[in-house]
Design a protein around this motif. Structure first.
Motif, PDB file in Angstrom:
ATOM      1  N   ALA A  17       0.846  -1.156  -0.056  1.00  0.00           N
ATOM      2  CA  ALA A  17       0.151  -0.170  -0.159  1.00  0.00           C
ATOM      3  C   ALA A  17       0.978   1.174  -0.024  1.00  0.00           C
ATOM      4  N   ARG A  18       0.343   2.384  -0.447  1.00  0.00           N
ATOM      5  CA  ARG A  18       1.236   3.374  -0.520  1.00  0.00           C
ATOM      6  C   ARG A  18       1.452   4.117   1.012  1.00  0.00           C
ATOM      7  N   ALA A  25       5.566  -3.953   8.348  1.00  0.00           N
ATOM      8  CA  ALA A  25       4.435  -2.940   8.376  1.00  0.00           C
ATOM      9  C   ALA A  25       3.362  -3.625   7.276  1.00  0.00           C
ATOM     10  N   ARG A  26       4.022  -4.232   6.209  1.00  0.00           N
ATOM     11  CA  ARG A  26       2.833  -4.745   4.973  1.00  0.00           C
ATOM     12  C   ARG A  26       2.295  -6.007   5.818  1.00  0.00           C
ATOM     13  N   PHE A  27       2.834  -6.647   6.505  1.00  0.00           N
ATOM     14  CA  PHE A  27       2.375  -7.902   7.252  1.00  0.00           C
ATOM     15  C   PHE A  27       1.273  -7.487   8.096  1.00  0.00           C
ATOM     16  N   SER A  28       1.584  -6.116   8.949  1.00  0.00           N
ATOM     17  CA  SER A  28       0.561  -5.679  10.073  1.00  0.00           C
ATOM     18  C   SER A  28      -0.543  -5.190   9.173  1.00  0.00           C
ATOM     19  N   LEU A  29      -0.346  -4.541   7.828  1.00  0.00           N
ATOM     20  CA  LEU A  29      -1.544  -3.772   7.271  1.00  0.00           C
ATOM     21  C   LEU A  29      -2.451  -5.060   6.811  1.00  0.00           C
ATOM     22  N   ALA A  30      -1.720  -6.308   6.343  1.00  0.00           N
ATOM     23  CA  ALA A  30      -2.544  -7.496   6.137  1.00  0.00           C
ATOM     24  C   ALA A  30      -3.450  -7.781   7.089  1.00  0.00           C
ATOM     25  N   VAL A  31      -3.008  -7.989   8.349  1.00  0.00           N
ATOM     26  CA  VAL A  31      -3.821  -8.435   9.523  1.00  0.00           C
ATOM     27  C   VAL A  31      -4.840  -7.484   9.917  1.00  0.00           C
ATOM     28  N   GLN A  32      -4.358  -6.172   9.806  1.00  0.00           N
ATOM     29  CA  GLN A  32      -5.470  -5.141   9.977  1.00  0.00           C
ATOM     30  C   GLN A  32      -6.611  -4.972   9.195  1.00  0.00           C
TER      31      GLN A  32
END
Length: 126
Positions: A17-18, A25-32
């Motif tokens: 994501a931008r 951070a990308r993994f956290s975004l996926a879980v979020q």
């Protein structure tokens, strides 16, 4: 209160994501995003678990693989276990009579106006 549960596999890869940099951070975004999507449908996140799973390996052997899952719950639809009705007073005698019941009117109806002129009454009823 009774609940229904939903168990889904935890994301394995992050989402791009931008403004999101780095693997964590990308993994956290996926879980979020998974949690927010299910939260929007009324699911409450309970916990994540890592559980063993036996899988076939080759033709005759098996191996134990550990899988990470996310556990969600929400109140079961139509659950009335928490419902507590309010008891009404027992009205007996004169108190039990509904307003307007003494003059023959039904409950919830408006008494008809007394007209001095029958022609005017007929025009307003129509």
């Amino acid at each position: 209160m009774l609940y229904e549960y939903k168990v889904i596999p935890a994301p394995r890869k992050g989402r791009k994501a931008r403004g999101v940099k780095g693997a964590e951070a990308r993994f956290s975004l996926a879980v979020q995003q998974v949690m927010n999507d299910l939260g929007g449908d009324g699911w409450e996140f309970l916990r994540s678990e890592t559980l063993p799973s036996e899988e076939r390996q080759g033709l005759t052997s098996t191996q134990t693989v550990f899988r990470s899952v996310l556990v969600f719950r929400r109140p079961r639809a139509g659950d009335l276990s928490e419902f507590q009705p309010e008891l009404l007073e027992d009205l007996t005698g004169d108190e039990a009579e509904a307003p307007g019941a003494g003059n023959g009117a039904a409950i919830g109806t408006v008494p008809e106006k007394e007209w001095s002129d029958e022609a005017e009454a007929d025009r307003t009823r129509a």
